[in-house]
Design a protein around this motif. Structure first.
Motif, short mmCIF file in Angstrom:
data_model
loop_
_atom_site.label_atom_id
_atom_site.label_comp_id
_atom_site.label_asym_id
_atom_site.label_seq_id
_atom_site.Cartn_x
_atom_site.Cartn_y
_atom_site.Cartn_z
N TYR A 45 36.85 22.44 17.35
CA TYR A 45 37.72 22.01 18.43
C TYR A 45 38.27 20.64 18.07
N SER A 46 39.20 20.16 18.86
CA SER A 46 39.79 18.85 18.64
C SER A 46 40.25 18.70 17.18
N ILE A 47 40.07 17.52 16.57
CA ILE A 47 40.57 17.35 15.20
C ILE A 47 39.47 17.46 14.16
N TYR A 48 38.36 18.09 14.51
CA TYR A 48 37.27 18.19 13.54
C TYR A 48 37.67 18.92 12.25
N PRO A 49 38.56 19.95 12.31
CA PRO A 49 38.88 20.61 11.05
C PRO A 49 39.44 19.66 9.99
N GLU A 50 40.15 18.62 10.40
CA GLU A 50 40.74 17.75 9.39
C GLU A 50 39.81 16.61 8.98
N LEU A 51 38.65 16.53 9.59
CA LEU A 51 37.73 15.44 9.26
C LEU A 51 36.71 15.92 8.24
N ASP A 52 36.30 14.96 7.43
CA ASP A 52 35.41 15.26 6.33
C ASP A 52 33.99 14.90 6.75
N PHE A 53 33.13 15.87 6.92
CA PHE A 53 31.72 15.57 7.20
C PHE A 53 30.88 16.80 6.87
N ASP A 54 29.61 16.59 6.68
CA ASP A 54 28.72 17.71 6.38
C ASP A 54 27.87 18.02 7.60
N VAL A 55 27.52 19.29 7.72
CA VAL A 55 26.57 19.67 8.76
C VAL A 55 25.18 19.35 8.22
N ALA A 56 24.53 18.40 8.90
CA ALA A 56 23.20 18.01 8.42
C ALA A 56 22.24 19.16 8.67
N VAL A 57 21.36 19.40 7.73
CA VAL A 57 20.36 20.45 7.94
C VAL A 57 19.07 20.06 7.22
N ARG A 58 17.96 20.38 7.83
CA ARG A 58 16.63 20.14 7.24
C ARG A 58 15.84 21.42 7.40
N TYR A 59 14.79 21.60 6.61
CA TYR A 59 14.24 22.94 6.52
C TYR A 59 12.83 23.15 7.05
N ASN A 60 12.11 22.09 7.36
CA ASN A 60 10.72 22.32 7.74
C ASN A 60 10.52 22.63 9.21
N GLY A 61 11.49 22.26 10.03
CA GLY A 61 11.40 22.60 11.44
C GLY A 61 10.29 21.89 12.18
N ASP A 62 9.81 20.75 11.68
CA ASP A 62 8.77 20.02 12.41
C ASP A 62 9.37 18.74 13.01
N ILE A 63 8.52 17.97 13.68
CA ILE A 63 9.03 16.77 14.35
C ILE A 63 9.66 15.83 13.34
N TYR A 64 9.02 15.72 12.20
CA TYR A 64 9.49 14.79 11.19
C TYR A 64 10.91 15.15 10.74
N ASP A 65 11.16 16.43 10.55
CA ASP A 65 12.49 16.83 10.12
C ASP A 65 13.53 16.63 11.21
N ARG A 66 13.11 16.76 12.43
CA ARG A 66 14.06 16.51 13.53
C ARG A 66 14.45 15.04 13.54
N TYR A 67 13.46 14.21 13.26
CA TYR A 67 13.75 12.78 13.17
C TYR A 67 14.70 12.50 12.01
N LEU A 68 14.37 13.06 10.83
CA LEU A 68 15.23 12.83 9.66
C LEU A 68 16.63 13.37 9.88
N LEU A 69 16.69 14.52 10.55
CA LEU A 69 17.99 15.13 10.80
C LEU A 69 18.86 14.22 11.66
N ARG A 70 18.23 13.55 12.61
CA ARG A 70 19.01 12.67 13.48
C ARG A 70 19.54 11.49 12.67
N ILE A 71 18.74 10.99 11.75
CA ILE A 71 19.22 9.92 10.88
C ILE A 71 20.40 10.42 10.05
N ASP A 72 20.24 11.61 9.46
CA ASP A 72 21.35 12.19 8.67
C ASP A 72 22.60 12.31 9.51
N GLU A 73 22.40 12.79 10.73
CA GLU A 73 23.57 13.06 11.56
C GLU A 73 24.28 11.79 11.97
N MET A 74 23.50 10.73 12.19
CA MET A 74 24.14 9.45 12.51
C MET A 74 24.98 8.98 11.34
#
Ligand code: SF4
Ligand code: SF4
Lengths: 218, 618
Positions: free
Chosen positions: B484-513
């Motif tokens: 939606y909006s102008i996201y198609p023209e913006l350059d960014f990656d979808v952050a993803v982590r693989y362990n699915g635990d609390i620690y990865d959720r924390y790391l994912l938030r750092i990545d996403e920021m």
């Protein structure tokens, strides 16, 4: 090494602790509470270290122009030459319709002679307990007659007697609006075509046109 | 998802093909929804579960985003359950499934066996609309208390201080003689009792339903270790507990220190946001959306604006938002994402026992962003900034205070410099500091790694969204999946982590920021280029004419997918206004995630979901 991560964290905490004092040193002898110092302490600049504390109520952050708190009604300046204190509201009712929690109550004025509605509210109330400070009333008033205030220090001891603002309590001089929102009020005046009320400007334009016609005809 | 045959089918219009396939497979049970402005299929309730299974297994719509009910009183007199299903992680538009049931004997089969994520949503529909779901294992009220009379989202239900069906109320103008609702309608007289109700034979339902199915009382048995006799114990965490970030309660069954079962109890902050939304006009809902997830009011606004714009686009004279408006919207939303993730991380630390020091560091930069919001929108948290077709006002030239009260101190900075400073210097620095401060901290590592694991299949099945889903290895982000909006023209990656635990959720938030900062950096030149361009398309109307139809607008909120399902009957007010709240639905997975962990971990796991009760309870 086990514990290194914790030590690193402690280091960050220590740095923050010291930074705050180092920051204070910058204002040593110059005073921390001057506007210049305040601007430095609060700015988005990356030069600034330390924490953000503002020592309310000894000092307060002046709010920006668009800040919105309980609305007020604009009236002519009390020392104006024409119609001093005249309320700008025409009681069109748009603000009462647009208000999401429906906290604006307006009694439309009637002309005692003709019994027809007249463009001035007889009564105007805002229940400030219910107002959600959304600013929609000010945004959609076609006469720039209702504006959002900046005074957020409104605490009182009695809800039932103090929190329904009536017309007198809501009315503030136009010069007040100009003082709290210099840019916005100037933009609005430009859009209206002058500093006066839209209707006054209209009347003036009409008078000018008839005068023009009269001179043109003679 | 290679084993999923449907995910590989790439067609111009996957939804139309899916509908055609379903109609071929179930000629008697499936019809297309051909009402004007509506999409999707209407399924015969008898075959609902069968069709849903086919939708999930053969067509690949494995993710139930939203399930909600609409009361078509006076418009056919039936309830309609609406399911929005998506392909995850493939992306694309939704397949909308509907099932109808008469108003007097409202019953539908539960789809919980197909999409377990329907659990809370069906309970909500039962609670607020009164539809019974056959086959639901735990069909109790969820937002209201057991014993509440009636189902408030029904169109004929009236609230305590009811005045009129729709705003604006006639009593406000032109004869607006002020009174308080409670004066005209004093407390005690505003309650409607059920027919035949007498106080004498009234027995309060009390707390019993919360403990239903739980083995209460002393019942010493050999539980885990042979020879060691332990007792099952029920503990209430909350409603008033600092870990719940609000008023939220968990009924936990413990065996020693180990969690055997966890039932969330919510609704303490329930105000029936959706009923209020249906009384409101379309525009009046905007400031109310601020109050859902009050940390992220800007993106709540955007989601609602998208939904209503989608409805408006059905009309003849629709103009999409201007480019500058879109740039500003994305700017606001991404700043909000940083704020929200900072908050989540800071308070996760609180939940782990590091009381307030890290939380305050995490939210220090937030102050600067809120100052910016205040200067632009007029309020720090209740922004009410988006409008249909654009935004409220352009960015001001300067972030400047106007002194009014005694002791007011003034600040004055050029807006764009201020923004550039925050985006280029301060935010990256703050994120790095947080990373440096926490990521390798031994306490965090031991408390978070391997705790609260949510495997990817389960995350999808439970309709988990946002960081919860992506930390489980599912790269699904609405900004990319259904842009939606102008996201198609913006350059960014979808952050993803693989362990699915609390620690990865924390790391994912750092990545996403970090990704958000990357987006924000791309916005700065765009802001400069578009300076002076209009920030709203068309003229600003306080009561836009919204064409008949339905729309589902969803955005990737910091907490997960936030969706608004809005139905218009062509009038001034939405006929139905439903919020798919990410925090609420993410809680579905809380019970399963905590099973087998220790009591203290519950708090950390809850913190890692990052809920906001304003949105959970609505
Ligand atoms: S919209 Fe403006 S002019 Fe109309 S009633 Fe309200 S304050 Fe008065
Ligand atoms: S600010 Fe909003 S809630 Fe308050 S009076 Fe104006 S429209 Fe109503």
């Amino acid at each position: 090494m086990y514990g290194l991560g914790i030590l690193k964290g402690m280091g960050v905490t220590l740095k923050h602790f010291l930074d705050t004092y180092i920051e204070d040193l910058r204002f040593l002898g110059k005073g921390k509470r001057t506007d210049v110092a305040f601007n430095l302490r609060q700015s988005g600049s990356n030069q600034r270290l330390g924490l953000f504390t503002v020592e309310y109520p000894e000092e307060k952050i002046a709010v920006p122009e668009r800040f919105r708190f309980i609305p007020f009604l604009v009236i002519n300046n009390l020392d104006a030459e024409e119609d001093p204190g005249k309320i700008w509201c025409t009681s069109c009712g748009i603000c009462a319709k647009v208000c999401p929690p429906q906290c604006i109550w307006i009694v439309r004025g009637t002309d005692p002679e003709t019994g027809r509605p007249k463009p001035e509210p007889e009564e105007f109330y805002i229940d400030i307990d219910i107002c959600m400070n959304c600013g929609l009333c000010a945004e959609f008033c076609p006469f720039d007659a209702i504006k959002m205030d900046h005074d957020y220090e409104l605490a009182s001891y009695d809800r039932t007697t103090h929190h329904i603002f009536d017309k007198a309590r809501l009315s503030k001089e136009f010069r007040y609006w100009r003082s709290i929102a210099p840019t916005i009020s100037a933009e609005e005046a430009e859009a209206r075509g002058g500093w006066e009320h839209k209707d006054v400007l209209k009347e003036k334009a009409k008078a000018a046109r008839t005068a023009d016609k009269a001179t043109g005809a003679s | 998802m290679a084993e999923n045959p449907a995910a590989e089918v790439t067609t111009a219009n996957p939804v139309a093909e899916a509908i055609a396939a379903l109609k071929a497979q179930f000629p008697d049970a499936v019809t297309e929804d051909d009402r004007k402005g509506y999409t999707g299929i209407v399924v015969d309730p008898e075959s609902l579960v069968e069709v849903a299974t086919a939708v999930r297994d053969t067509l690949g719509y494995n993710y139930l985003s939203s399930a909600t009910a609409v009361d078509y009183l006076g418009k056919g007199d039936y309830f309609e359950m609406v399911y929005h299903t998506y392909r995850v992680p493939a992306g694309g538009p939704p397949l909308v499934i509907k099932a109808r049931t008469p108003r007097d004997k409202a019953t539908l089969p539960s789809v919980i066996s197909v999409w377990p994520g329907a659990d809370f949503q069906e309970r909500e529909a039962y609670d607020l609309m009164g539809i019974r779901f056959e086959g639901h294992p735990n069909l109790k009220r969820i937002l209201l208390w057991e014993g509440f009379d009636g189902h408030p989202l029904r169109k004929d239900w009236k609230e305590a201080y009811y005045e009129q069906d729709q705003k604006p109320f006639d009593s406000r103008w032109p004869q607006g003689h002020v009174h308080r609702a409670e004066e005209r309608n004093p407390y005690g007289k505003n309650v409607r009792y059920p027919e035949g109700f007498t106080l004498d034979d009234f027995t309060p339902v009390g707390e019993a339903p919360n403990y239903e199915g739980i083995d209460l009382g002393v019942n010493v048995q050999e539980m885990t270790t042979p020879g060691l006799k332990t007792d099952r114990l029920v503990v209430n965490l909350g409603p008033h507990h600092p870990s719940t970030h609000g008023v939220f309660r968990m009924v936990v069954t413990l065996n020693g220190e180990t969690v055997e079962d966890l039932q969330p109890v919510m609704g303490y902050l329930h105000r029936n946001h959706e009923k209020i939304g249906e009384r409101n006009t379309f525009l009046q809902n905007m400031p109310f959306t601020d109050r859902l997830d009050y940390i992220t009011s800007m993106s709540n606004n955007l989601g609602y604006a998208l939904a209503v714009e989608r409805l408006l686009s059905l009309g003849p004279r629709y103009q999409p938002p201007t480019y500058r408006a879109e740039v500003i919207r994305v700017l606001m939303v991404e700043l909000t994402r940083v704020v929200s993730h900072m908050w989540a991380i800071g308070f996760l630390l609180n939940d782990l026992g590091a009381f307030y020091t890290p939380a305050l560091y995490a939210i220090a930069e937030r102050e600067l962003i809120l100052d910016f919001f205040e200067a632009v929108a007029g309020s720090r948290m209740m922004c009410n900034y988006m409008r249909f077709g654009g935004v409220f006002k352009d960015l001001p030239e300067r972030i400047q205070g106007i002194p009014l009260l005694a002791n007011d101190r003034v600040r004055n900075e050029a807006t764009l410099d201020y923004l550039a400073n925050i985006i280029n210097e301060r935010l990256p620095r703050a994120i790095d500091e947080l990373d440096n401060y926490l990521t390798n901290n031994e306490i965090i590592v031991t408390r978070c790694q391997g705790v609260g694991i949510l495997p990817p299949e389960m995350a999808i099945a439970y309709s988990a969204a946002g960081p919860l889903l992506r930390a489980s290895g599912v790269p699904y982000d609405v900004r990319r999946a259904e842009p939606y909006s102008i996201y198609p023209e913006l350059d960014f990656d979808v952050a993803v982590r693989y362990n699915g635990d609390i620690y990865d959720r924390y790391l994912l938030r750092i990545d996403e920021m970090r990704q958000s900062v990357r987006i924000l950096k791309q916005l700065l030149p765009r802001l400069r280029e578009t300076e002076g361009q209009p920030i709203i398309s068309g003229s600003k109307a306080y009561s836009p004419r919204v064409p008949e139809g339905e729309a589902y607008g969803r955005v990737e909120n910091p907490k997960g997918e936030l969706g608004y399902y809005v139905v218009s009957d062509g009038g001034q007010n939405p006929w139905r206004y439903h919020v798919r709240a990410p925090s609420y639905i993410n809680l579905t997975a809380l019970g399963p995630m905590t099973k087998g962990h220790k009591v203290a971990d519950i708090v950390a796991i809850l913190g890692s979901i990052d809920i906001i009760l304003g949105e959970v309870d609505r």
